[in-house]
Design a protein around this motif. Structure first.
Motif, short mmCIF file in Angstrom:
data_model
loop_
_atom_site.label_atom_id
_atom_site.label_comp_id
_atom_site.label_asym_id
_atom_site.label_seq_id
_atom_site.Cartn_x
_atom_site.Cartn_y
_atom_site.Cartn_z
N THR A 91 10.73 -4.80 -8.19
CA THR A 91 12.11 -4.77 -7.73
C THR A 91 12.51 -3.35 -7.32
OG1 THR A 91 12.91 -4.50 -9.98
CG2 THR A 91 12.80 -6.76 -9.12
N VAL A 92 13.46 -3.27 -6.43
CA VAL A 92 13.90 -2.02 -5.83
C VAL A 92 14.31 -0.99 -6.88
CG1 VAL A 92 15.73 -1.01 -4.39
CG2 VAL A 92 14.60 -3.10 -3.67
N GLU A 93 15.04 -1.42 -7.90
CA GLU A 93 15.59 -0.47 -8.87
C GLU A 93 14.59 -0.01 -9.92
OE1 GLU A 93 16.04 -4.52 -10.44
OE2 GLU A 93 16.62 -3.66 -8.54
N SER A 94 13.47 -0.68 -10.06
CA SER A 94 12.51 -0.33 -11.10
C SER A 94 11.62 0.84 -10.69
CB SER A 94 11.62 -1.54 -11.42
OG SER A 94 12.37 -2.54 -12.07
N SER A 95 11.39 1.73 -11.66
CA SER A 95 10.45 2.83 -11.45
C SER A 95 9.04 2.25 -11.56
CB SER A 95 10.67 3.90 -12.50
OG SER A 95 9.69 4.90 -12.38
N ARG A 96 8.15 2.70 -10.66
CA ARG A 96 6.79 2.18 -10.66
C ARG A 96 5.78 3.23 -10.23
NH1 ARG A 96 8.69 -0.30 -5.86
NH2 ARG A 96 10.53 -0.37 -7.17
N TYR A 97 4.55 3.04 -10.72
CA TYR A 97 3.41 3.79 -10.21
C TYR A 97 2.15 3.03 -10.59
CZ TYR A 97 2.89 5.92 -14.90
OH TYR A 97 2.72 6.15 -16.23
N LEU A 98 1.06 3.39 -9.96
CA LEU A 98 -0.25 2.79 -10.24
C LEU A 98 -1.15 3.84 -10.86
CD1 LEU A 98 -0.65 1.03 -6.79
CD2 LEU A 98 -0.22 -0.13 -8.96
N ARG A 99 -1.97 3.41 -11.82
CA ARG A 99 -2.95 4.31 -12.44
C ARG A 99 -4.30 3.62 -12.41
NH1 ARG A 99 -0.63 5.62 -17.02
NH2 ARG A 99 -1.53 3.95 -18.27
N ALA A 100 -5.31 4.36 -11.98
CA ALA A 100 -6.67 3.82 -11.87
C ALA A 100 -7.38 3.83 -13.21
CB ALA A 100 -7.47 4.64 -10.87
N GLY A 101 -8.20 2.81 -13.42
CA GLY A 101 -9.08 2.75 -14.59
C GLY A 101 -10.36 3.54 -14.33
N PRO A 102 -11.37 3.33 -15.15
CA PRO A 102 -12.60 4.12 -15.06
C PRO A 102 -13.41 3.90 -13.79
CG PRO A 102 -12.81 2.39 -16.74
CD PRO A 102 -11.39 2.41 -16.28
N ASP A 103 -13.17 2.79 -13.09
CA ASP A 103 -13.89 2.52 -11.83
C ASP A 103 -13.07 2.85 -10.59
OD1 ASP A 103 -16.06 1.51 -13.28
OD2 ASP A 103 -15.15 -0.49 -13.38
N GLY A 104 -11.92 3.51 -10.78
CA GLY A 104 -11.02 3.75 -9.67
C GLY A 104 -10.22 2.50 -9.35
N LEU A 105 -9.32 2.63 -8.38
CA LEU A 105 -8.46 1.51 -7.98
C LEU A 105 -8.14 1.64 -6.50
CD1 LEU A 105 -6.72 -0.94 -8.92
CD2 LEU A 105 -4.86 0.70 -9.32
N VAL A 106 -8.37 0.58 -5.75
CA VAL A 106 -8.04 0.57 -4.33
C VAL A 106 -7.06 -0.57 -4.09
CG1 VAL A 106 -8.91 0.33 -1.97
CG2 VAL A 106 -10.28 1.52 -3.69
N VAL A 107 -5.89 -0.24 -3.53
CA VAL A 107 -4.87 -1.23 -3.24
C VAL A 107 -4.38 -1.06 -1.81
CG1 VAL A 107 -4.09 -1.34 -5.64
CG2 VAL A 107 -2.90 0.15 -4.04
N VAL A 108 -3.88 -2.15 -1.25
CA VAL A 108 -3.13 -2.10 0.00
C VAL A 108 -1.67 -2.11 -0.42
CG1 VAL A 108 -2.48 -3.36 2.07
CG2 VAL A 108 -4.87 -3.22 1.40
N ALA A 109 -0.88 -1.19 0.10
CA ALA A 109 0.54 -1.12 -0.19
C ALA A 109 1.32 -1.40 1.09
CB ALA A 109 0.90 0.26 -0.73
N VAL A 110 2.32 -2.26 0.97
CA VAL A 110 3.22 -2.59 2.08
C VAL A 110 4.62 -2.29 1.61
CG1 VAL A 110 4.05 -4.39 3.63
CG2 VAL A 110 1.67 -4.41 2.86
N CYS A 111 5.39 -1.55 2.41
CA CYS A 111 6.77 -1.27 2.02
C CYS A 111 7.68 -1.37 3.25
CB CYS A 111 6.90 0.06 1.34
SG CYS A 111 6.37 1.46 2.30
N ALA A 112 8.87 -1.96 3.01
CA ALA A 112 9.83 -2.13 4.09
C ALA A 112 11.21 -2.37 3.51
CB ALA A 112 9.44 -3.32 4.96
N SER A 113 12.21 -2.00 4.27
CA SER A 113 13.59 -2.32 3.92
C SER A 113 13.96 -3.64 4.56
CB SER A 113 14.54 -1.22 4.41
OG SER A 113 14.25 -0.02 3.74
N PRO A 114 14.56 -4.55 3.78
CA PRO A 114 14.93 -5.86 4.36
C PRO A 114 15.98 -5.73 5.45
CG PRO A 114 15.46 -5.74 2.00
CD PRO A 114 14.90 -4.44 2.39
#
Length: 114
Positions: A91-114
């Protein structure tokens, strides 16, 4: 041109122009000419994190698709494990971040304003 193809392996990794830019992102959307939303491939080495952020100021929505590796999404201080094949929305108001584990982490991120 009616279409554009890019291999993320051919893109430089580095911070984009948005406030939550990570030094581990590849600006896929920019490379293929997308302007309606942000599209990034984030390649976190083991133990690295994206920038903690929320979208209260800009109202943008984030979605992530986990491609490879493992790690955690941390939302409002709560850590939740993530693995390939999962999709994540925060959700928009929530603070967020991603942290990689021991094998790393690859994500696709999509962001847009409605």
């Amino acid at each position: 041109m009616s279409f554009q193809i890019v291999d993320p392996a051919d893109l430089d990794t580095g911070r984009g122009p948005h406030p939550a830019a990570s030094p581990f992102e590849k600006r896929v959307g920019e490379a293929i000419g997308i302007t309606a939303f942000g599209l990034y491939q984030v390649e976190l080495p083991a133990g690295e994190e994206t920038v903690p952020h929320d979208h209260r100021d800009d109202g943008a929505e984030d979605a992530y698709a986990v491609l490879r590796g493992n790690g955690w999404v941390v939302v409002d201080g709560q850590e939740t494990p993530v693995v390939p094949g999962q999709y994540i929305a925060v959700t928009v108001e929530s603070s967020r971040y991603l942290r990689a584990g021991p094998d790393g982490l690859v994500v696709v991120a999509v962001c847009a304003s409605p």
